[in-house]
Design a protein around this motif. Structure first.
Motif, mmCIF file in Angstrom:
data_model
loop_
_atom_site.group_PDB
_atom_site.id
_atom_site.type_symbol
_atom_site.label_atom_id
_atom_site.label_comp_id
_atom_site.label_asym_id
_atom_site.label_seq_id
_atom_site.Cartn_x
_atom_site.Cartn_y
_atom_site.Cartn_z
ATOM 1 N N ALA A 1 0.941 -1.183 0.107
ATOM 2 C CA ALA A 1 -0.041 -0.002 -0.056
ATOM 3 C C ALA A 1 0.708 1.157 -0.046
ATOM 4 O O ALA A 1 0.206 2.205 -0.533
ATOM 5 C CB ALA A 1 -1.007 -0.102 1.236
ATOM 6 N N ARG A 2 2.207 1.009 0.434
ATOM 7 C CA ARG A 2 2.902 2.355 0.511
ATOM 8 C C ARG A 2 3.632 2.686 -0.647
ATOM 9 O O ARG A 2 4.125 3.659 -1.035
ATOM 10 C CB ARG A 2 4.240 2.146 1.428
ATOM 11 C CG ARG A 2 3.604 1.999 2.941
ATOM 12 C CD ARG A 2 4.725 2.185 3.927
ATOM 13 N NE ARG A 2 4.446 1.614 5.048
ATOM 14 C CZ ARG A 2 4.615 0.529 6.008
ATOM 15 N NH1 ARG A 2 5.872 -0.069 5.680
ATOM 16 N NH2 ARG A 2 4.344 0.092 7.059
ATOM 17 N N SER A 3 3.643 1.860 -1.777
ATOM 18 C CA SER A 3 4.127 2.043 -3.141
ATOM 19 C C SER A 3 3.158 2.605 -4.025
ATOM 20 O O SER A 3 2.135 1.998 -4.233
ATOM 21 C CB SER A 3 4.750 0.960 -3.748
ATOM 22 O OG SER A 3 5.130 1.073 -4.823
ATOM 23 N N ALA A 4 3.601 3.618 -4.700
ATOM 24 C CA ALA A 4 2.663 4.318 -5.732
ATOM 25 C C ALA A 4 2.694 3.693 -6.821
ATOM 26 O O ALA A 4 1.730 3.744 -7.763
ATOM 27 C CB ALA A 4 3.131 5.910 -5.815
ATOM 28 N N ALA A 5 3.619 2.881 -6.799
ATOM 29 C CA ALA A 5 3.657 1.975 -8.348
ATOM 30 C C ALA A 5 2.619 0.733 -8.111
ATOM 31 O O ALA A 5 2.380 0.213 -9.167
ATOM 32 C CB ALA A 5 5.171 1.297 -8.550
ATOM 33 N N VAL A 6 2.217 0.282 -7.106
ATOM 34 C CA VAL A 6 1.437 -0.920 -7.111
ATOM 35 C C VAL A 6 0.090 -0.683 -6.500
ATOM 36 O O VAL A 6 -0.569 0.537 -6.101
ATOM 37 C CB VAL A 6 1.838 -1.770 -5.552
ATOM 38 C CG1 VAL A 6 0.991 -2.795 -5.167
ATOM 39 C CG2 VAL A 6 3.375 -2.129 -5.601
ATOM 40 N N ARG A 7 -0.939 -1.303 -7.444
ATOM 41 C CA ARG A 7 -2.172 -1.224 -7.212
ATOM 42 C C ARG A 7 -2.959 -2.693 -7.065
ATOM 43 O O ARG A 7 -2.453 -3.759 -7.595
ATOM 44 C CB ARG A 7 -2.900 -1.114 -8.758
ATOM 45 C CG ARG A 7 -2.346 0.343 -9.435
ATOM 46 C CD ARG A 7 -3.085 1.580 -8.402
ATOM 47 N NE ARG A 7 -2.748 2.816 -8.830
ATOM 48 C CZ ARG A 7 -1.982 3.781 -8.347
ATOM 49 N NH1 ARG A 7 -1.386 3.125 -7.205
ATOM 50 N NH2 ARG A 7 -1.602 4.731 -8.657
ATOM 51 N N VAL A 8 -3.486 -2.730 -5.836
ATOM 52 C CA VAL A 8 -4.054 -3.835 -5.568
ATOM 53 C C VAL A 8 -5.640 -3.968 -5.817
ATOM 54 O O VAL A 8 -6.205 -2.940 -5.423
ATOM 55 C CB VAL A 8 -3.805 -4.021 -3.822
ATOM 56 C CG1 VAL A 8 -4.415 -5.279 -3.375
ATOM 57 C CG2 VAL A 8 -2.468 -4.005 -3.702
ATOM 58 N N VAL A 9 -6.015 -5.157 -6.280
ATOM 59 C CA VAL A 9 -7.516 -5.023 -6.700
ATOM 60 C C VAL A 9 -8.040 -5.985 -5.746
ATOM 61 O O VAL A 9 -7.752 -7.194 -5.319
ATOM 62 C CB VAL A 9 -7.621 -5.626 -8.145
ATOM 63 C CG1 VAL A 9 -9.113 -5.749 -8.335
ATOM 64 C CG2 VAL A 9 -6.950 -4.724 -9.073
ATOM 65 N N PRO A 10 -9.089 -5.679 -4.853
ATOM 66 C CA PRO A 10 -9.644 -6.377 -3.930
ATOM 67 C C PRO A 10 -10.221 -7.732 -4.312
ATOM 68 O O PRO A 10 -10.933 -7.642 -5.359
ATOM 69 C CB PRO A 10 -10.897 -5.560 -3.330
ATOM 70 C CG PRO A 10 -10.404 -4.021 -3.533
ATOM 71 C CD PRO A 10 -9.543 -4.238 -5.081
ATOM 72 N N GLY A 11 -10.005 -8.787 -3.806
ATOM 73 C CA GLY A 11 -10.350 -9.958 -4.238
ATOM 74 C C GLY A 11 -9.260 -10.671 -4.921
ATOM 75 O O GLY A 11 -9.439 -11.913 -5.355
#
Length: 131
Positions: free
Chosen positions: A63-73
């Motif tokens: 969550a701290r990385s602006a480069a990372v996107r986590v898609v719920p599920g």
């Protein structure tokens, strides 16, 4: 050469990875003997199959990385490659993904999951620092 192309070339030399056609049909993929690990969908985006357990374990760091996107599920994360540090992060996360897949089976991780290419993209996190 784009950052994604450079990362793909580097990762393709790893002994546990082999180039394959991505199951989503978009771009290029690298697989381990245990399954798909990373999809390169564009010159600047890659989806990485970390597994649900690994995403939960490293959720705060991701969550701290602006480069990372986590898609719920999703058991995949999307990495936007804008600089060398993002490529280094991808290399580290691919190593984590290989470890996670090697420890298969992991309760809660289904064997077949779709990457984030066709998932609704979450809105970018708001910059809370005001800059």
């Amino acid at each position: 050469m784009t950052l994604a192309a450079r990362a793909l070339m580097q990762l393709a030399t790893w002994p546990d990875l082999a180039e394959a056609r991505p199951s989503c049909g978009v771009g290029r993929a690298l697989c381990s003997p245990h399954g798909e690990i990373v999809h390169f969908h564009s010159d600047s985006d890659a989806d990485l199959h970390l597994t649900a357990r690994t995403i939960r374990r490293f959720q705060d760091h991701l969550a701290r990385s602006a480069a990372v996107r986590v898609v719920p599920g999703s058991q995949w994360i999307t990495l936007h490659l804008e600089g060398n540090e993002d490529v280094h992060l991808l290399m580290t996360l691919v190593s984590l993904a290989l470890q996670a897949h090697h420890a298969w089976p992991v309760p809660g991780d289904a064997p077949l999951t779709a990457c984030n290419e066709h998932q609704p993209v979450p809105l970018p996190r708001e910059n809370l620092s005001g800059s």
